[in-house]
Scaffold this active site. Structure first.
Site, PDB file in Angstrom:
ATOM      1  CG  HIS A 122      33.197  36.254  30.980  1.00  0.00           C
ATOM      2  ND1 HIS A 122      31.927  35.892  31.374  1.00  0.00           N
ATOM      3  CD2 HIS A 122      33.611  35.305  30.097  1.00  0.00           C
ATOM      4  CE1 HIS A 122      31.577  34.777  30.741  1.00  0.00           C
ATOM      5  NE2 HIS A 122      32.582  34.402  29.967  1.00  0.00           N
ATOM      6  CB  SER A 123      34.758  33.126  32.789  1.00  0.00           C
ATOM      7  OG  SER A 123      34.978  31.746  32.937  1.00  0.00           O
ATOM      8  CE1 TYR A 124      41.642  30.818  36.871  1.00  0.00           C
ATOM      9  CE2 TYR A 124      42.794  32.650  35.833  1.00  0.00           C
ATOM     10  CZ  TYR A 124      42.777  31.607  36.738  1.00  0.00           C
ATOM     11  OH  TYR A 124      43.882  31.343  37.513  1.00  0.00           O
TER      12      TYR A 124
END
Length: 373
Positions: A257-259
């Site tokens: 997720h995300s980073y």
């Protein structure tokens, strides 16, 4: 970062922050102690507001916070939603989290962050006690108090047939969490990785939860970086070498997720043979990676579910060098992991069937939606 439900104007924030210095956190006697270094001429706060206990608390020079949810006056109900406890009976009510506890903007944020630290410990305990996960230390050759840890469905990974690796994003989240704000303001299902753990187990996966943001320990009064875990990528590399490669898995899937997507792309760059031979699928959820850095092999096995108004799993346009993008069926970044879970696992299983076919183990299964792109 302030929680989404309590966005306050930058103008007000600037005025408040001129009166209140930065909050410093330091454990003391089992309590989270937050010291406020105020200017000598700071004006006293006189406003009173209604809060959890019926009266808003005024600002003070020093604030000591509880170390349990009950101490904060909260608990999770049967639906996994954070609710206030009745101050007289101690029973859960229907009242939701209240951010505005103090008259000071900075103290409200400090209270929120202290509660968040307690919730992190709550999630850790729940992973072990209710989900049966095992804590594995990183690195493994130092005293536990000087190491970080990850969570695994088994105490010793040994040639797992299917291994699912979960990588959260940046910031305050730790192993087992997708978004602290969702845990506090929505529920455990949307904010934690528990639904992924359970679904993965149902499909025959061993599951490994990384802890990429846990990078420091206080040893003999000094704050020191954890060897092999000084930053998210170093943590992931250490876990890959110490636990994943060492376990000699038959096949691996990753959800990032995300980073966590940035971390995964860096892993793919550093371990191309492993990704080519063992990783059959990577499910990104609103990843923030740079498309120009994505290895070619990752484009063939990856898919990124991003914020969009389109129905879940709708194929979206992509840049020439990026991973295929599909709608997560939600417009909020932090909700993407939870909202796209059904489509993501369908994708993983389709890729796993193809992986086995390429190894001559079974007939090729039906293509997943968007495979023609």
């Amino acid at each position: 970062m302030y929680p989404a439900l309590y966005i306050i104007s930058l103008t007000l924030g600037a005025l408040q922050l001129q009166q209140h210095a930065k909050l410093l956190a330091a454990p003391s006697g089992g309590l989270f102690r937050w010291r406020q270094a105020t200017a000598a001429a700071a004006a006293p706060v006189t406003a009173a507001l209604v809060g959890i206990s019926g009266i808003r608390m005024a600002a003070s020079e020093e604030r000591t916070y509880p170390t349990t949810l009950e101490g904060f006056g909260y608990g999770f109900n049967e639906e996994g939603k954070l609710r206030q406890l009745d101050k007289d009976t101690g029973k859960l009510t229907d009242r939701v989290f209240d951010y505005q506890v103090y008259t000071s903007l900075s103290e409200n944020q400090a209270h929120y962050e202290a509660l968040g630290d307690v919730i992190t410990q709550y999630v850790y305990e729940r992973l072990e006690e209710k989900e049966g996960l095992k804590k594995l230390y990183v690195p493994a050759d130092v005293p536990p108090e000087e190491a970080t840890f990850v969570f695994s469905t088994v105490e010793k990974l040994d040639r797992p047939k299917k291994l699912l690796v979960l990588i959260h994003g940046s910031g305050v989240v730790r192993a087992g969490q997708w978004a602290r704000s969702l845990i506090i303001n929505d529920c455990l299902d949307s904010g934690t990785q528990i639904p992924y753990i359970r679904r993965g187990r149902e499909l025959g996966y061993e599951v490994l939860l990384l802890n990429t943001n846990d990078n420091y320990r206080t040893v003999k009064g000094a704050r020191k970086p954890i060897r092999g875990s000084r930053n998210p990528t170093e943590h992931a590399v250490t876990v890959l070498e110490q636990y994943i490669l060492a376990s000699r898995p038959e096949s691996v899937a990753i959800v990032a997720h995300s980073y966590g997507g940035v971390v995964t792309v860096e892993l793919a760059q550093r371990f191309p043979d492993f990704f080519r031979d063992k990783v059959f699928a990577v499910g990104f959820t609103d990843s923030v990676h740079a498309s120009s850095l994505v290895p070619e092999a990752l484009k063939k096995i990856g898919r990124n579910w991003v914020t969009a108004k389109d129905p879940l799993d709708t194929p979206l346009t992509i840049t020439k060098h990026d991973i295929p993008r599909h709608s997560a069926g939600h417009i909020k970044h932090e909700m993407t992991s939870y909202s796209c879970m059904s489509a993501l696992f369908e994708f993983l299983e389709s890729r796993y069937a193809e992986f086995r076919t390429n190894r001559g183990e079974e007939p090729r299964s039906k293509k997943a939606k968007g495979d023609e792109l």
